[in-house]
Scaffold this motif. Sequence first.
Motif, PDB file in Angstrom:
ATOM      1  N   LYS A 122      38.156  32.914  43.207  1.00 53.21           N
ATOM      2  CA  LYS A 122      38.494  34.240  42.688  1.00 53.21           C
ATOM      3  C   LYS A 122      37.247  35.079  42.447  1.00 53.21           C
ATOM      4  O   LYS A 122      37.328  36.294  42.291  1.00 53.21           O
ATOM      5  CB  LYS A 122      39.276  34.097  41.380  1.00 53.21           C
ATOM      6  CG  LYS A 122      40.667  33.486  41.564  1.00 53.21           C
ATOM      7  CD  LYS A 122      41.412  33.422  40.245  1.00 53.21           C
ATOM      8  CE  LYS A 122      42.808  32.861  40.413  1.00 53.21           C
ATOM      9  NZ  LYS A 122      43.548  32.799  39.134  1.00 53.21           N
ATOM     10  N   LYS A 123      36.066  34.402  42.404  1.00 56.58           N
ATOM     11  CA  LYS A 123      34.822  35.143  42.219  1.00 56.58           C
ATOM     12  C   LYS A 123      34.464  35.971  43.442  1.00 56.58           C
ATOM     13  O   LYS A 123      33.665  36.899  43.354  1.00 56.58           O
ATOM     14  CB  LYS A 123      33.685  34.167  41.918  1.00 56.58           C
ATOM     15  CG  LYS A 123      33.847  33.394  40.620  1.00 56.58           C
ATOM     16  CD  LYS A 123      32.684  32.430  40.440  1.00 56.58           C
ATOM     17  CE  LYS A 123      32.840  31.604  39.182  1.00 56.58           C
ATOM     18  NZ  LYS A 123      31.725  30.629  39.040  1.00 56.58           N
ATOM     19  N   ILE A 124      35.029  35.584  44.578  1.00 56.22           N
ATOM     20  CA  ILE A 124      34.788  36.348  45.806  1.00 56.22           C
ATOM     21  C   ILE A 124      35.651  37.603  45.732  1.00 56.22           C
ATOM     22  O   ILE A 124      36.872  37.538  45.884  1.00 56.22           O
ATOM     23  CB  ILE A 124      35.133  35.516  47.067  1.00 56.22           C
ATOM     24  CG1 ILE A 124      34.411  34.172  47.031  1.00 56.22           C
ATOM     25  CG2 ILE A 124      34.776  36.295  48.314  1.00 56.22           C
ATOM     26  CD1 ILE A 124      32.915  34.261  47.024  1.00 56.22           C
ATOM     27  N   HIS A 125      35.028  38.738  45.461  1.00 57.44           N
ATOM     28  CA  HIS A 125      35.783  39.959  45.159  1.00 57.44           C
ATOM     29  C   HIS A 125      36.634  40.447  46.327  1.00 57.44           C
ATOM     30  O   HIS A 125      37.614  41.169  46.126  1.00 57.44           O
ATOM     31  CB  HIS A 125      34.816  41.068  44.718  1.00 57.44           C
ATOM     32  CG  HIS A 125      34.017  40.714  43.502  1.00 57.44           C
ATOM     33  ND1 HIS A 125      34.609  40.442  42.286  1.00 57.44           N
ATOM     34  CD2 HIS A 125      32.678  40.554  43.309  1.00 57.44           C
ATOM     35  CE1 HIS A 125      33.676  40.159  41.402  1.00 57.44           C
ATOM     36  NE2 HIS A 125      32.489  40.207  41.988  1.00 57.44           N
ATOM     37  N   SER A 126      36.283  40.071  47.548  1.00 59.91           N
ATOM     38  CA  SER A 126      37.043  40.561  48.696  1.00 59.91           C
ATOM     39  C   SER A 126      38.388  39.854  48.858  1.00 59.91           C
ATOM     40  O   SER A 126      39.240  40.303  49.621  1.00 59.91           O
ATOM     41  CB  SER A 126      36.220  40.386  49.982  1.00 59.91           C
ATOM     42  OG  SER A 126      35.949  39.013  50.217  1.00 59.91           O
ATOM     43  N   ILE A 127      38.603  38.751  48.146  1.00 60.17           N
ATOM     44  CA  ILE A 127      39.868  38.009  48.230  1.00 60.17           C
ATOM     45  C   ILE A 127      40.815  38.523  47.153  1.00 60.17           C
ATOM     46  O   ILE A 127      40.512  38.459  45.954  1.00 60.17           O
ATOM     47  CB  ILE A 127      39.636  36.497  48.061  1.00 60.17           C
ATOM     48  CG1 ILE A 127      38.759  35.966  49.197  1.00 60.17           C
ATOM     49  CG2 ILE A 127      40.956  35.736  48.038  1.00 60.17           C
ATOM     50  CD1 ILE A 127      38.461  34.487  49.114  1.00 60.17           C
ATOM     51  N   THR A 128      41.957  39.018  47.561  1.00 58.60           N
ATOM     52  CA  THR A 128      42.934  39.556  46.615  1.00 58.60           C
ATOM     53  C   THR A 128      43.688  38.422  45.926  1.00 58.60           C
ATOM     54  O   THR A 128      43.680  37.274  46.379  1.00 58.60           O
ATOM     55  CB  THR A 128      43.935  40.478  47.325  1.00 58.60           C
ATOM     56  OG1 THR A 128      44.704  39.678  48.268  1.00 58.60           O
ATOM     57  CG2 THR A 128      43.213  41.587  48.085  1.00 58.60           C
ATOM     58  N   GLU A 129      44.373  38.775  44.839  1.00 61.08           N
ATOM     59  CA  GLU A 129      45.169  37.787  44.108  1.00 61.08           C
ATOM     60  C   GLU A 129      46.283  37.220  44.981  1.00 61.08           C
ATOM     61  O   GLU A 129      46.585  36.021  44.940  1.00 61.08           O
ATOM     62  CB  GLU A 129      45.765  38.445  42.850  1.00 61.08           C
ATOM     63  CG  GLU A 129      46.470  37.479  41.902  1.00 61.08           C
ATOM     64  CD  GLU A 129      45.478  36.571  41.176  1.00 61.08           C
ATOM     65  OE1 GLU A 129      45.904  35.483  40.741  1.00 61.08           O
ATOM     66  OE2 GLU A 129      44.305  36.952  41.056  1.00 61.08           O
ATOM     67  N   GLU A 130      46.873  38.092  45.793  1.00 62.82           N
ATOM     68  CA  GLU A 130      47.950  37.657  46.691  1.00 62.82           C
ATOM     69  C   GLU A 130      47.428  36.658  47.728  1.00 62.82           C
ATOM     70  O   GLU A 130      48.072  35.640  48.014  1.00 62.82           O
ATOM     71  CB  GLU A 130      48.557  38.875  47.392  1.00 62.82           C
ATOM     72  CG  GLU A 130      49.727  38.537  48.315  1.00 62.82           C
ATOM     73  CD  GLU A 130      50.281  39.771  49.013  1.00 62.82           C
ATOM     74  OE1 GLU A 130      51.179  39.597  49.861  1.00 62.82           O
ATOM     75  OE2 GLU A 130      49.802  40.882  48.711  1.00 62.82           O
ATOM     76  N   GLN A 131      46.248  36.945  48.278  1.00 64.95           N
ATOM     77  CA  GLN A 131      45.663  36.027  49.264  1.00 64.95           C
ATOM     78  C   GLN A 131      45.310  34.691  48.623  1.00 64.95           C
ATOM     79  O   GLN A 131      45.534  33.637  49.211  1.00 64.95           O
ATOM     80  CB  GLN A 131      44.414  36.651  49.885  1.00 64.95           C
ATOM     81  CG  GLN A 131      44.707  37.747  50.902  1.00 64.95           C
ATOM     82  CD  GLN A 131      43.429  38.352  51.446  1.00 64.95           C
ATOM     83  OE1 GLN A 131      42.520  38.692  50.697  1.00 64.95           O
ATOM     84  NE2 GLN A 131      43.366  38.495  52.755  1.00 64.95           N
ATOM     85  N   TYR A 132      44.766  34.744  47.406  1.00 70.30           N
ATOM     86  CA  TYR A 132      44.404  33.502  46.725  1.00 70.30           C
ATOM     87  C   TYR A 132      45.634  32.626  46.489  1.00 70.30           C
ATOM     88  O   TYR A 132      45.601  31.414  46.727  1.00 70.30           O
ATOM     89  CB  TYR A 132      43.714  33.802  45.394  1.00 70.30           C
ATOM     90  CG  TYR A 132      43.475  32.559  44.564  1.00 70.30           C
ATOM     91  CD1 TYR A 132      42.426  31.685  44.871  1.00 70.30           C
ATOM     92  CD2 TYR A 132      44.325  32.234  43.515  1.00 70.30           C
ATOM     93  CE1 TYR A 132      42.228  30.533  44.132  1.00 70.30           C
ATOM     94  CE2 TYR A 132      44.127  31.074  42.783  1.00 70.30           C
ATOM     95  CZ  TYR A 132      43.080  30.236  43.080  1.00 70.30           C
ATOM     96  OH  TYR A 132      42.895  29.083  42.367  1.00 70.30           O
ATOM     97  N   ASN A 133      46.711  33.236  46.020  1.00 68.56           N
ATOM     98  CA  ASN A 133      47.943  32.473  45.774  1.00 68.56           C
ATOM     99  C   ASN A 133      48.488  31.847  47.054  1.00 68.56           C
ATOM    100  O   ASN A 133      49.103  30.777  47.025  1.00 68.56           O
ATOM    101  CB  ASN A 133      48.998  33.381  45.146  1.00 68.56           C
ATOM    102  CG  ASN A 133      48.614  33.834  43.746  1.00 68.56           C
ATOM    103  OD1 ASN A 133      47.859  33.137  43.046  1.00 68.56           O
ATOM    104  ND2 ASN A 133      49.089  34.988  43.325  1.00 68.56           N
ATOM    105  N   LYS A 134      48.256  32.513  48.180  1.00 69.72           N
ATOM    106  CA  LYS A 134      48.766  32.015  49.466  1.00 69.72           C
ATOM    107  C   LYS A 134      47.953  30.825  49.965  1.00 69.72           C
ATOM    108  O   LYS A 134      48.512  29.852  50.481  1.00 69.72           O
ATOM    109  CB  LYS A 134      48.740  33.147  50.499  1.00 69.72           C
ATOM    110  CG  LYS A 134      49.289  32.741  51.863  1.00 69.72           C
ATOM    111  CD  LYS A 134      49.238  33.912  52.824  1.00 69.72           C
ATOM    112  CE  LYS A 134      49.752  33.511  54.207  1.00 69.72           C
ATOM    113  NZ  LYS A 134      49.691  34.632  55.162  1.00 69.72           N
TER     114      LYS A 134
END
Length: 361
Positions: A119-131
């Motif tokens: 999640k520290k990688i700012h370019s990754i959205t919350e939706e992408q992380y959950n996926k």
Amino acid sequence: MWTFLKNYFSFSKGERNGLIILTMIIMILIAVWILLPITFKKEITNFDDFENQVNTFLASSKKTNSNFLPQAEKEMYLINPNTATEEDWENLGLKKFQSKIILNYINKGGKFFKKEDLKKIHSITEEQYNKIEPYIFIPEKAKPNYEPVSQKTLFEFDPNCTSEDDFKKLGLSEKQITVISNFLSKGGKFRNKDDFKKMYCIPPNQFEELESFIFIEPIPEKISSRFDPNLKIDINSADSAEFMKIKGISPYLAKNIIKYREALGGFESIIQLKEIKSMKPDTYNIIEAQLLTSPKIRKLNLNNATFAEIVKHPYIDYETTITILKYKKIMTKIQSINELTENKIISDSIYQKIKIYISTQ
């Protein structure tokens, strides 16, 4: 003979009637057996059409399902974010620029210790992380990018002027030291502990260990950009503010000069400034004319000094320290520094460098 046959095959009236009836029944059964298949033809069911219809339906069903499954999901598999390639990240559905940001973070000494670190990688959205979160696997015993506690020594340090050797003693890796050195060489400054915490190469758990040992000396106010070319500075007594009055000496270099001076016991010659790692040849040529030295040398008494005090000197390495201490133990006391060369305890080249910094009284 004829009489015998006649008597054997002769039947009574009742027997003849029974024989006739039996013969008729047999003839009827034979006729039924012959005529029944002709009269009632067996209908053979053909399953070919049904089988074709089933196959068509199944093929259509597979095609329909494949249309509803995204290509990325079909290719998803577990990956370790610390070793994953650009292709691995793109297979999880990340964009090319996102995968490059992650790889750049890893190459500069960064490390993922738990899934949430992504999640520290700012370019990754919350939706992408959950996926992609279910497909992230980090081994429990992942090796940290700094040395274990048993292999490091914690002490107070100022990250603005700490040497590479001291950083290694604190447990920092080569990559971490390189990142910090690059930051400082480009004019960066640590003004407080939070600035050091913001370095992406320092993981949170390592910062927590070092935090209480970080001591950052207040940075002096910026001096006027107008330098006096006629100003002369004594390198054996000047402080950081005085050094920075000379064009070409940054706060970082000033701190390193003072630190090296303390380690030596004072400068015998201006040329010794070239031994400082952060002193570039061009910088030395610019500042040389404005520097001078005074006879302020602090000597190291070999008869009283401890192992740590001797080996700390820039000109005396580990092996030389051991040799000197062994000789002192045998002789009980070193009477003169000349003994060290006369008895081949140290080489002439080392002796010429350290003779001004050592004593036996």
